[in-house]
Each structure stands twice: as C-alpha cells, then as structure tokens.
Motif scaffolding. Structure first.
Motif, PDB file in Angstrom:
ATOM      1  N   ARG A 101       0.811  -1.215   0.000  1.00 20.94           N
ATOM      2  CA  ARG A 101       0.000   0.000   0.000  1.00 20.94           C
ATOM      3  C   ARG A 101       0.851   1.273   0.000  1.00 20.94           C
ATOM      4  NH1 ARG A 101      -4.408  -2.447  -1.696  1.00 20.94           N
ATOM      5  NH2 ARG A 101      -4.984  -4.159  -0.326  1.00 20.94           N
ATOM      6  N   GLU A 102       0.128   2.386  -0.195  1.00 16.41           N
ATOM      7  CA  GLU A 102       0.780   3.697  -0.167  1.00 16.41           C
ATOM      8  C   GLU A 102       1.352   3.983   1.219  1.00 16.41           C
ATOM      9  OE1 GLU A 102      -2.819   3.803  -2.941  1.00 16.41           O
ATOM     10  OE2 GLU A 102      -2.301   3.004  -0.980  1.00 16.41           O
ATOM     11  N   ILE A 103       0.653   3.538   2.239  1.00 17.18           N
ATOM     12  CA  ILE A 103       1.120   3.668   3.617  1.00 17.18           C
ATOM     13  C   ILE A 103       0.965   2.294   4.271  1.00 17.18           C
ATOM     14  CG2 ILE A 103       0.558   6.129   3.835  1.00 17.18           C
ATOM     15  CD1 ILE A 103      -1.984   5.338   5.281  1.00 17.18           C
ATOM     16  N   ARG A 104       1.598   2.087   5.421  1.00 14.79           N
ATOM     17  CA  ARG A 104       1.529   0.800   6.098  1.00 14.79           C
ATOM     18  C   ARG A 104       0.074   0.390   6.298  1.00 14.79           C
ATOM     19  NH1 ARG A 104       4.507  -2.702   9.235  1.00 14.79           N
ATOM     20  NH2 ARG A 104       3.455  -3.619  11.029  1.00 14.79           N
ATOM     21  N   SER A 105      -0.275  -0.795   5.812  1.00 13.41           N
ATOM     22  CA  SER A 105      -1.670  -1.223   5.822  1.00 13.41           C
ATOM     23  C   SER A 105      -1.737  -2.730   5.927  1.00 13.41           C
ATOM     24  CB  SER A 105      -2.369  -0.755   4.536  1.00 13.41           C
ATOM     25  OG  SER A 105      -3.664  -1.289   4.433  1.00 13.41           O
ATOM     26  N   PHE A 106      -2.491  -3.219   6.901  1.00 14.40           N
ATOM     27  CA  PHE A 106      -2.689  -4.652   7.040  1.00 14.40           C
ATOM     28  C   PHE A 106      -4.104  -4.937   7.522  1.00 14.40           C
ATOM     29  CE2 PHE A 106       1.984  -4.548   7.565  1.00 14.40           C
ATOM     30  CZ  PHE A 106       2.323  -5.448   6.572  1.00 14.40           C
ATOM     31  N   TRP A 107      -4.804  -5.771   6.746  1.00 15.00           N
ATOM     32  CA  TRP A 107      -6.101  -6.282   7.171  1.00 15.00           C
ATOM     33  C   TRP A 107      -5.911  -7.562   7.974  1.00 15.00           C
ATOM     34  CZ3 TRP A 107     -10.470  -3.678   6.959  1.00 15.00           C
ATOM     35  CH2 TRP A 107     -10.620  -2.659   6.013  1.00 15.00           C
ATOM     36  N   TYR A 108      -6.889  -7.882   8.795  1.00 18.98           N
ATOM     37  CA  TYR A 108      -6.851  -9.117   9.569  1.00 18.98           C
ATOM     38  C   TYR A 108      -7.045 -10.333   8.654  1.00 18.98           C
ATOM     39  CZ  TYR A 108      -6.998  -6.735  14.081  1.00 18.98           C
ATOM     40  OH  TYR A 108      -6.682  -5.979  15.173  1.00 18.98           O
TER      41      TYR A 108
ATOM     42  N   ARG B  34       0.459  10.642  13.481  1.00 17.65           N
ATOM     43  CA  ARG B  34       0.098   9.633  12.489  1.00 17.65           C
ATOM     44  C   ARG B  34       0.198  10.185  11.074  1.00 17.65           C
ATOM     45  NH1 ARG B  34      -5.274   5.753  12.666  1.00 17.65           N
ATOM     46  NH2 ARG B  34      -4.932   4.713  10.674  1.00 17.65           N
ATOM     47  N   ARG B  35      -0.301  11.404  10.844  1.00 18.52           N
ATOM     48  CA  ARG B  35      -0.275  11.986   9.503  1.00 18.52           C
ATOM     49  C   ARG B  35       1.158  12.269   9.047  1.00 18.52           C
ATOM     50  NH1 ARG B  35      -4.425   9.847   8.678  1.00 18.52           N
ATOM     51  NH2 ARG B  35      -6.479  10.779   8.899  1.00 18.52           N
ATOM     52  N   LEU B  36       2.027  12.671   9.958  1.00 16.43           N
ATOM     53  CA  LEU B  36       3.421  12.897   9.589  1.00 16.43           C
ATOM     54  C   LEU B  36       4.073  11.582   9.162  1.00 16.43           C
ATOM     55  CD1 LEU B  36       4.588  15.460  12.307  1.00 16.43           C
ATOM     56  CD2 LEU B  36       4.145  15.899   9.887  1.00 16.43           C
ATOM     57  N   ARG B  37       3.802  10.515   9.923  1.00 15.27           N
ATOM     58  CA  ARG B  37       4.357   9.211   9.550  1.00 15.27           C
ATOM     59  C   ARG B  37       3.812   8.758   8.211  1.00 15.27           C
ATOM     60  NH1 ARG B  37       2.123   4.447   9.675  1.00 15.27           N
ATOM     61  NH2 ARG B  37       0.434   5.045  11.104  1.00 15.27           N
ATOM     62  N   GLU B  38       2.502   8.892   8.029  1.00 19.90           N
ATOM     63  CA  GLU B  38       1.884   8.472   6.779  1.00 19.90           C
ATOM     64  C   GLU B  38       2.375   9.310   5.606  1.00 19.90           C
ATOM     65  OE1 GLU B  38      -2.323   6.762   8.647  1.00 19.90           O
ATOM     66  OE2 GLU B  38      -2.247   8.763   7.764  1.00 19.90           O
ATOM     67  N   GLY B  39       2.635  10.600   5.858  1.00 20.42           N
ATOM     68  CA  GLY B  39       3.145  11.467   4.805  1.00 20.42           C
ATOM     69  C   GLY B  39       4.498  10.997   4.303  1.00 20.42           C
ATOM     70  N   VAL B  40       5.361  10.630   5.236  1.00 16.22           N
ATOM     71  CA  VAL B  40       6.679  10.112   4.858  1.00 16.22           C
ATOM     72  C   VAL B  40       6.531   8.814   4.075  1.00 16.22           C
ATOM     73  CG1 VAL B  40       8.837   9.158   5.745  1.00 16.22           C
ATOM     74  CG2 VAL B  40       7.870  11.224   6.791  1.00 16.22           C
ATOM     75  N   GLU B  41       5.636   7.921   4.542  1.00 14.83           N
ATOM     76  CA  GLU B  41       5.415   6.653   3.851  1.00 14.83           C
ATOM     77  C   GLU B  41       4.840   6.880   2.453  1.00 14.83           C
ATOM     78  OE1 GLU B  41       2.866   4.479   6.427  1.00 14.83           O
ATOM     79  OE2 GLU B  41       4.423   4.014   7.892  1.00 14.83           O
TER      80      GLU B  41
END
Length: 477
Positions: free
Chosen positions: A27-34, A458-465
């Motif tokens: 994904r564009e940012i860290r993403s995991f479904w169960y 969270r948004r800063l981390r996601e922005g970098v990702e």
C-alpha cells in the motif's frame, strides 16, 4: 485431530495480502487487514494456531521451525503472492516431509488443479468456502473423502472430490475474536482511514452487487448475502471491550454491510447499546434515514467504492449506482457528519484520458475525507479477467500481465488501443496529487492535526510513507 497451523506466509515487505484485502499489494502507507478467512477455520479446529507473518514482520527463517511442530499446515494465498507462497510450502515440506500442506484462497478456488500441480509440496487445495472442509481434513479423514478438495489419489492422479454445499447457517461459525486474542497482536494491524488499533471481521458473506472486477463475490463468497444473526454478531461484539480494551474501532468487513438495511440498523442499535464506535463497507446508495440511524448508534466512517465519476464506466462494470445518486449520498454523509473513505479505480473498461480527469474532478467535488486509488486489476476468476482475455487487453506474455512487481507494488496489467499501461499507471500519482494537494484539503488536514497530537504524529508518519511509496512507484514505471 491433527495439530494444525494456519499460516499467512511471509511475502514482500509490507505486502497486504490478507484475505480481507480487496487488492493484494503493497500500500501507499503501512496497511494490514486481519486474516479473517484463516481465523474462521482456526476457530473451528481445536488446538490450532494462526500465524500472520507479514504484519508481524516474520520471514521464512522465522516460520520454518514451525514445520516440525505441526502435522497439518493451511496456507492462505493470492494470485500476486502465489509463486512466493509455493516456495514457502516447499521449504516447510523440506523441513518436515510428513507435514500435510493445503492451500486456500481465491487463487486456488478458481484454478484448483493448476494450483495443486504447481508443486509436489502441495497436498491439497480447497475450492470456494473452506471452513468445514479444513475442519474435516484436520479431523484426519482421508483427503479423497473430504468434499470440496482437489488432491492426489494413490497413484498420483488428480482427484476432484464432490462439491461442498454453500454454508447457509452462518451462526455455525465460531467467533474469530477468540483467535485474534489467542494468536494475533492487534497493534500490528493498520488501515490509514481507521483508528488504531482496530479490529475487523465479517457479519456475513457474499454481495448482491455484480461488479465485474470484484474478486471475492465471484470466487468465494457468491452473490447472495448470507448473514449471521444479529444476536450472534452482537454476542461477539460484547467481547471487544473485554478482549481488547485498547481497540478504538470495529470494522465490519462484509463486502456491502448495508445491503440488508433493516439488519444493519438493528446491529447498529446493538452497537449503540454496547457503546462501541464502528465503521463498515457501504454502497453509495444508502438512504438518508438509514444513514442517520447508523450515525446515531456509533457509526463513524463508511468505506465506499465510488470507482469512477463517469456513468458509462459504471455501467460497463455493472456497478449498479448512478453518479448523481453517489453525489447525493456523499452530501447526506457530509450533512450527518459521517466520514467517507472513497475508493476509486483507474483503467476500467471504457477508460480514457478524459474519463480519468472526469473521475478526479468528481472526487474533488464530493471530497471524501481520504481516498484510495487503485489500478484496475484483472484477477483470474472475475468477469473483468474474461473480458480482458477476450478483447486482447492483456499482453500476450504472462509476465506482462502480472498484478504486482517484484516489490509487491501494484502494476497496470490492462492496456487499451487508446490508453496504454504506462498512462494508466502514471494517472494514479496524478490522481493523488490533484486530490490532496489542494488548498482546501491541505487546510482541512492541517486543522485536524492541530486539534489532535495523535493525528499529527500519524499523519506525519503516513506522509513520509506516502512520499516514499510514490518514489518507489516512479522507479517501477
């Protein structure tokens, strides 16, 4: 009862291939479904263990020692990850030649024999729904006597056992939260638009919609919405505060939870009594009155597949929703204070440079809180795949038709005489930039971060990702 391991195998770093994932890709940012589809049979098999390697950061060296500890291993696979998953199975079999290995998932459901013959390490594959199929295997029954399998006979010949009837009484399935609590760490699971930590599960299977691209209804779940009773769902929901006091949100991952509106409203009222905040998948046609009931009883967010802002494309994919209705739905949600995460797809049949721009303008107009832009993916077993093969939208060489690249990033498999794969691939980045890099959207997100230190971090981390993801995509182009 065979000592059973349920394994979501190690894969590409950051690869979201869990059974809850609509598109198996990085994904564009860290993403995991169960891994809910694995947790369900794991809940049926006493003494079993579920290992979800990708979100736990486990590699092959980490899971290989498990081979000697179990008699049966059930691996969940997908079309993009299948070659790598086969290598994992072969390594497990080499470590323990007596280990019985089976594969489950949409990939093997649509090509059981081809999947079985991919490697001698695979002893069986399950066709379609596999909960009670796996249970019977774990009970030690001969494979050739278990319905719903493709396996090998005494002489090595391929054996198709009789079809297993579709599960009608969904309340026969035990709670997956018991398995989550026993085997998983909820903090490992991230979805950009959901609060963290969250839990997700299904209250039913199947989807009445006929979308030509959608994987699960066409391969495993079917087009009838078979549901658990309201009492069964709420009984499991009552466990959330006890098992996971740190969880901030529940997500109902049914393909379209709002397909059965009276039931959705009844579950919502139960969630309200439990004091749980929740979100779900929804079609962009839910009436205002139902939305209000859901909102008044803890609904926070709806995940909505708008797909396109062009009516002809929606008709081409049998979406079953008109653009004007989707526009009114978005307004109703905004008026009620319901957050929308909108998903869009570029490169669907009928797509042109002009329709891509039309969809971008539509997304800007309805202005979901967040969006996800995917590339049309012709998964085997879907009508889109059949159309692509019939019309020559896939390259003749199999490698060119791959769904992800060597790092697990989604590629553009389809191409049209008037729209190339490169143009489709490049439009994703353009879509994101035109949506998020607007003065109004930047101001909206900035205000959100100012109000909440948690959102800011969270948004800063996601922005970098996100920036890193765009860089990797550019390298893949």
């Amino acid at each position: 009862m065979l000592k059973t391991l349920f394994l979501h195998p190690p894969s590409y770093e950051g690869f979201d291939g869990g059974a809850g994932s609509r598109y198996q890709a990085k994904r564009e940012i860290r993403s995991f479904w169960y891994p809910t589809w694995l947790a369900q049979p794991a809940a049926l098999v006493p003494g079993s263990k579920l290992v979800d390697a990708p979100p736990a950061g486990l590699g092959l060296d980490d899971v290989l020692p498990l081979a000697s500890q179990y008699e049966l291993c059930v691996l969940h696979t997908s079309s993009p990850s299948f070659p790598g998953d086969v290598k994992v199975a072969e390594a497990l079999k080499a470590a323990n030649p007596d280990l019985l290995i089976g594969f489950v998932g949409a990939k093997v459901a649509v090509d059981p024999e081809g999947s079985l013959l991919a490697s001698p390490a695979i002893d069986f594959v399950c066709r379609e729904e596999f909960d009670f199929t796996v249970l019977e295997v774990a009970e030690g029954r001969p494979l050739t006597e278990v319905a719903g399998l493709c396996t090998r006979g005494p002489d090595g010949q391929v054996v198709w056992t009789p079809d297993r009837p579709v599960l009608e009484d969904m309340d026969r399935l035990p709670y997956v939260l018991d398995v989550y609590q026993r085997d998983l760490r909820v903090e490992d699971y991230f979805i950009g638009y959901l609060k963290h930590p969250y839990v997700s599960l299904y209250t039913g299977r199947g989807c009445r919609s006929q979308c030509t691209f959608c994987l699960w209804p066409q391969t495993v779940g079917g087009h009838r919405y078979r549901v658990r009773s309201v009492e069964h769902v709420l009984g499991e929901m009552a466990l959330v505060p006890r098992y996971f006091p740190q969880v901030k949100e529940v997500f109902f991952d049914d393909d379209t939870f709002t397909d059965n509106r009276p039931r959705a409203e009844e579950i919502a009222r139960g969630m309200g009594r439990l004091g749980l905040e929740w979100s779900c998948n929804a079609k962009a046609n839910v009436p205002y009155e139902t939305l209000k009931v859901l909102r008044d009883n803890g609904l926070r967010l709806l995940l909505v597949g708008f797909e396109s802002g062009n009516q002809q494309i929606l008709q081409n994919i049998k979406k079953g929703v008109r653009v004007e209705r989707a526009r009114q739905f978005a307004k109703d949600c905004r008026d009620l204070g319901i957050t929308i995460h909108g998903t869009f797809i570029v490169g669907l049949p009928g797509e042109t440079k002009e329709t891509i721009q039309e969809t971008i303008r539509f997304a800007q107009e309805i202005n979901p809180h967040t969006i996800q832009v995917s590339i049309a993916a012709p998964y085997p077993g879907t009508q889109l795949w059949k159309q692509a093969k019939e019309n020559g939208w896939l390259p003749e060489d199999d490698e060119g038709a791959q769904l992800v690249d060597e790092r697990g990033i989604q590629t553009a498999a389809l191409s049209y005489p008037h729209l190339t794969r490169t143009e489709i691939f490049d439009s994703v980045e353009e879509f994101y930039k035109k949506f998020y890099f607007r003065a109004g959207k930047i101001a909206e997100m900035t205000a959100e971060m100012v109000k909440s230190p948690d959102v800011l971090r969270r948004r800063l981390r996601e922005g970098v990702e996100f920036v890193s993801f765009l860089r990797r995509r550019a390298q893949s182009a």
